[in-house]
Design an enzyme around this catalytic site. Structure first.
Site, mmCIF file in Angstrom:
data_model
loop_
_atom_site.group_PDB
_atom_site.id
_atom_site.type_symbol
_atom_site.label_atom_id
_atom_site.label_comp_id
_atom_site.label_asym_id
_atom_site.label_seq_id
_atom_site.Cartn_x
_atom_site.Cartn_y
_atom_site.Cartn_z
ATOM 1 N N LYS B 87 1.228 -1.063 0.176
ATOM 2 C CA LYS B 87 0.336 -0.260 -0.604
ATOM 3 C C LYS B 87 0.822 0.981 0.016
ATOM 4 C CE LYS B 87 -4.289 1.400 2.503
ATOM 5 N NZ LYS B 87 -4.696 1.881 3.879
ATOM 6 N N SER B 162 -9.701 1.306 2.191
ATOM 7 C CA SER B 162 -8.581 2.521 1.795
ATOM 8 C C SER B 162 -7.329 1.094 0.920
ATOM 9 C CB SER B 162 -7.817 3.219 2.579
ATOM 10 O OG SER B 162 -7.465 2.903 3.617
ATOM 11 N N SER B 186 -9.883 -1.198 6.860
ATOM 12 C CA SER B 186 -8.844 -0.555 5.740
ATOM 13 C C SER B 186 -8.057 -2.271 4.914
ATOM 14 C CB SER B 186 -8.249 0.088 5.386
ATOM 15 O OG SER B 186 -9.151 1.595 5.557
#
Ligand code: ZN
Lengths: 483, 507
Positions: B87, B162, B186
């Protein structure tokens, strides 16, 4: 006390003091002063995204020691909070400090007068960097200082005026230096001080307080408080409520010897404190406290008492000798070597401290001076043995400092050994008597004291090496003999 | 060779490592294949927009070094040769850490996150950063400054957020393993939306050093994979104390509990609570899949136990107060002074800070900074922030009490399957409510797994549904074991999305 006309001053101090750790509070960067800008920093103290603080145990230990030296309690558990505000020298946009649960919830300082100053709290926090605004349109930021450990020492408003505030600061600085927790050097910024001042009629509740900032020496602190007390008293006595003091922060202008408003109450920042989620609560074990207690030395108040009781020194001399640990340790070592505490005290308070303060010498403090306690002890012994006169002794100490040589060598090289040779003394005396027939006449006319002037002249002629007792006797003999 | 590589892409990380160790391909060949696919996946109408940056040179260097180690007879690490996507909020040498933000668009961290370093030390090969909602703030990927990521199951739908890019990359079979972060769901919610497994460890299990902070008391680095056993493997590498993160726990790394393949779910008490399984806004089809999964667990020997979590109803509000408060402080460092974007540098400091943040942050980030600033401000902190801390403590107490009665708690991961891109963009509260089922574990700091538990029909084909398995703090291995036994006794793991590379025929 120091407020005029039936007014009473109420003064409290907030002192920030940098801890003398090897590294910063939350990272491994070196804690040092005077290095090239931005050379002592890493991802943590420059606030890089993703970097996290980790508490430096050495800073915690020194903070605990400071609390113990200030007769304070140490909380078994304390917490860090974030104080949020934007400034270019604050890399994370918040300062890690302690608000609700400081590591020391109360302490005190005893002034030489015996007065007790209560401390509301002592907490641990990180210093900000330094912003430099004097380079034209640009502002430069140096983050070497960012993250240096600080303790903030907050006093109760127990101080009755400028003199007491000065005495408190002096004592506080001495205690922290003795305990080895800080240099407490205002010039280097390792000690900083903000002041809160209000005035009132005796017995009244507290009136509006004003905060004073930008105080970069002890004498500035004193002057600013005196000025503020006078300003507030004048405002109240003028009687117009529109002109009464308002809650504000004022900056001291040292050059103009006055203060100016910096920020009003309505502009006060909202720091949005909340518990620092990156640091678990700080646990202080009983072992840590006891270990640090062992590192707290005999403090200035105790030393002062001992110097008066055991050495027979005056309160004043005891105060002068204990004001800094360097001097006090120097004095004690010299006493150990020479005995004669009163003699040693005289040499240290008069001559050694004068050499320390001498602007013509390159040394900033006693530690840098090439003078050892043993030199003072040697000198005391030579004077006691009448081998060196007291006036020559002063030149001997200066010689030690200037030449970096030892006492015996300086005495020999400068010819300061007291001269016992009767012929030499008589020759100097005859020369002086021949030069000063006026004084000789005065002495003969009964002004026996005038002989002092002649002794001085002979001592000067001998370069301080003549024994003053023998000089007097010789002069009196020659005058009486009508020479 | 081509066959061997195709086999790699069909399997999970454990299989990937085993195939490389069996000599079916070199690490370099495998990594080259991954890089080629990553490049192709962003072409054409089916582009996922999942990749923000690729470190081809670094990955090849690393692959060659691993092959050389192997040739020299060195013991291979537990993640030998496994390519991973990161990420974009994890700091890593060679890859920009943009956090999905214009403000940090070209920012390269001067250091590497502990979690990334541990993967690398275990033999993994970071290949790319994955797209994400800006600074982790979002549940759909639509808050990325670099455009939304598409769901491989239906390109008109969100992959969740996310950790949008990492989840989409694993689901599309482009990498077997990815590292995300989970603050309020997330990693779990994108895992559910993309039909893969995702795990949020106990708070403090994995170092946050080098994870760009959003809500510091909630953030955890969290892996995404195609199988629960991969999550176990990854966690055994990631977990353990780190001297650079004071909130890491002193416990030793998590060791997978499932050493014995005859292990069963006999006697395991599976808690089900109405607050999470019958809540408002829960899609009946999702509920049906989770109920069926609980039935399957019971068939496998578990016992169903009813528990209560009354405060779960306040979890979303509590979460958004706490996370926003911390975010408002964590994001204060983006002021244009030291790194990242700078606007108005010729003006005063305050003007420069304002202009930088105005231009650099997206709408949702600004919304949360405003919210967080408000709930901490003088006169409001007691009613909002302090009150939220109280509710958080109560929720934690309720979960503790629930775990007296059950060994794990099972719930849907999200109230609905993947929603359409644009569906919630104008309604932030609807978007926030989508986190209702993941935030309780975040607030309590307990471990939670999301594992696929079936499919529902979407307009363009089947959409995956995820089941959460929550366990008490530090019982990470237990949550993983239950999830793995379920996974291995159900058919969902082998289902693949219809998405395919532009020059390949869809499966
Ligand atoms: Zn540093």
């Amino acid at each position: 006390m120091s407020a005029p006309g039936g007014w009473e001053a109420v003064v409290g101090l907030e002192v920030h003091c940098q801890l003398r750790t090897a590294t910063k509070l939350f990272c491994g960067c070196r804690n040092a002063f005077g290095e090239p800008p931005n050379t002592l920093c890493c991802e943590v103290c420059t606030g890089q995204p993703g970097a996290l603080p980790v508490l430096n145990r050495e800073a915690l230990a020194l903070a605990v020691r400071a609390a113990l030296a200030l007769d304070g309690e140490v909380a078994g558990r304390s917490e860090f909070d974030r104080k949020n505000y934007f400034y270019c020298d604050l890399p994370k946009g918040y300062q890690i400090t302690q608000l609700a649960h400081p590591f020391c919830p109360g302490a005190r300082v005893e002034l030489p007068s015996g007065e007790q100053v209560r401390l509301t709290r002592i907490h641990l926090e990180e210093d900000a960097g330094k912003a430099v605004h004097d380079r034209g349109a640009r502002t430069l930021v140096d983050l070497n200082r960012a993250g240096v450990p600080l303790i903030e020492i907050v006093s109760e408003p127990d101080l009755a005026g400028a003199d007491e505030a000065h005495a408190y600061l002096t004592e506080l600085k001495a205690i922290l230096q003795y305990a080895g927790v800080s240099d407490c050097d205002m010039e280097k910024g390792s000690l900083r001080c903000d002041v809160n001042v209000s005035v009132r009629r005796p017995g009244e509740p507290l009136r509006t307080k004003v905060e004073l900032k930008n105080l970069n020496s002890f004498s500035n602190v004193k002057a600013a408080i005196e000025h503020e007390i006078a300003r507030q008293v004048a405002a109240y006595e003028a009687g117009d409520p529109a002109g009464f003091p308002v809650q504000e922060t004022r900056g001291w202008d040292d050059r103009a010897r006055t203060s100016r408003p910096q920020r009003g109450k309505e502009d006060a920042d909202d720091y949005r404190y909340f518990p620092e989620p990156d640091l678990p609560p700080v646990e202080v074990s009983a072992e840590l406290v006891e270990r640090q207690r062992g590192f707290v030395p005999e403090l200035p108040a105790a030393r002062r008492r001992r110097y008066v009781a055991a050495f027979g020194l005056s309160e004043y001399d005891a105060g002068v000798l204990t004001a800094s640990r360097d001097v006090s340790d120097f004095f004690e070592r010299a006493v150990q070597l020479a005995g004669e505490p009163k003699e040693v005290a005289n040499w240290v308070t008069n001559d050694v401290l004068r050499l320390v303060a001498d602007p013509d010498l390159p040394h900033a403090d006693l530690g840098e001076l090439p003078l050892r306690p043993g030199d003072v002890a040697d000198l005391v012994r030579l004077v006691a043995a009448r081998r060196v006169s007291k006036s020559a002794g002063r030149r001997v100490l200066r010689g030690v400092v200037e030449r970096g040589a030892r006492v015996e060598d300086v005495v020999r090289d400068l010819g300061l050994e007291q001269v016992d040779d009767a012929d030499a003394i008589e020759a100097w005396c005859r020369a002086v008597l021949a030069e000063r027939p006026d004084v000789v006449a005065d002495v003969r006319a009964g002004k026996r004291k005038a002989v002092g002037a002649l002794i001085g002249a002979v001592m000067q002629a001998s370069g301080g090496s003549a024994d003053p007792g023998r000089v007097r006797a010789t002069l009196e003999r020659l005058i009486d003999a009508g020479a | 060779m081509a066959e061997a590589l195709a086999e790699l892409f069909a399997g999970d990380a454990n299989a990937w490592r085993a195939a490389l160790l069996a000599g079916r391909a070199t690490v370099r060949a495998a990594v080259d294949a991954v890089l080629a696919r990553l490049e192709r996946c962003e072409r054409g109408p089916g582009a996922l927009n999942a990749v923000l940056a690729v470190d081809a040179a670094g990955a090849r260097r690393r692959a060659d070094a691993l092959d050389a180690d192997r040739a020299a007879g060195r013991v291979p690490g537990p993640l030998f040769g496994v390519p991973v996507a990161l990420k974009a909020n994890l700091c890593a040498e060679g890859l920009p850490t943009s956090c999905g933000s214009r403000l940090l668009a070209d920012w390269c961290a001067p250091y590497t996150a502990t979690a990334v370093q541990r993967l690398v030390d275990a033999g993994a090969v970071p290949v790319a950063t994955g797209n994400m909602d800006e600074f982790g703030m979002g549940s759909s990927g639509e808050n990325s400054a670099f455009g939304p990521t598409r769901n491989p199951w239906d390109p008109g739908r969100t992959p969740g957020g996310s950790s949008s890019g990492p989840a989409a990359l694993v689901a599309a079979g482009l990498v077997p393993l990815a590292l995300g972060s989970d603050t309020g769901g997330s990693v779990r919610q994108p895992a559910a939306f993309c039909g893969i497994a995702g795990f949020k460890p106990t708070y403090g299990r994995v170092s946050r050093h080098g994870l760009v902070a959003y809500g510091s008391s909630l953030d955890q680095v969290a892996p995404l994979a195609r199988s629960v056993r991969d999550l176990e493997l990854c966690l055994s590498v990631l977990s353990g104390a780190d001297e650079r993160d004071a909130t890491t726990l002193p416990e030793p790394p998590v060791v997978p509990e499932l050493a014995d393949e005859h292990m069963t779910l006999d006697g395991v008490r599976v808690g089900v609570c109405p607050e999470l399984l019958e809540g408002e806004g829960l899609d009946p089809a999702v509920r049906a899949r989770v109920e069926a999964a609980v039935d399957r667990l019971v068939e496998l020997g578990a016992r169903r136990v009813a528990v209560r979590l009354p405060s779960a109803a306040h979890a979303v509000a509590t979460y958004y107060v706490v996370a926003a408060a911390e975010a408002s402080s964590n994001l204060a460092r983006f002021d244009g002074v030291r790194y990242g974007r700078r606007e108005g540098g010729e003006r005063s400091l305050q003007e420069m800070i304002a202009a930088t943040r105005e231009a650099g942050f997206g709408e949702e980030v600004k919304r949360r900074i405003l919210l967080g600033t408000y709930v901490l401000s003088r006169g409001h902190a007691e009613a909002w922030y302090v009150q939220a801390l109280r509710v958080r403590r109560r929720l934690r107490d309720e979960l503790d009490a629930a775990f007296e009665q059950c060994d794990v708690l099972v719930a849907p991961t999200a109230p609905t399957p993947a929603f359409a891109l644009g569906e919630h963009v104008r309604d932030p509260l609807a978007m926030y409510r989508a986190d209702a089922l993941t935030v309780p574990a975040s607030l309590a700091g307990v471990p939670a797994l999301s594992v696929p538990c079936g499919f529902v029909d979407g307009p363009a084909g089947p959409l995956p549904v995820g089941m959460q398995v929550l366990a008490p703090a530090l019982a990470d291995a237990r949550a993983l074991r239950v999830g793995r036994l379920y996974e291995e006794a159900s058919p969902w793991r082998d289902r693949r999305p219809p998405w395919a590379l532009p020059d390949e025929v869809p499966a």
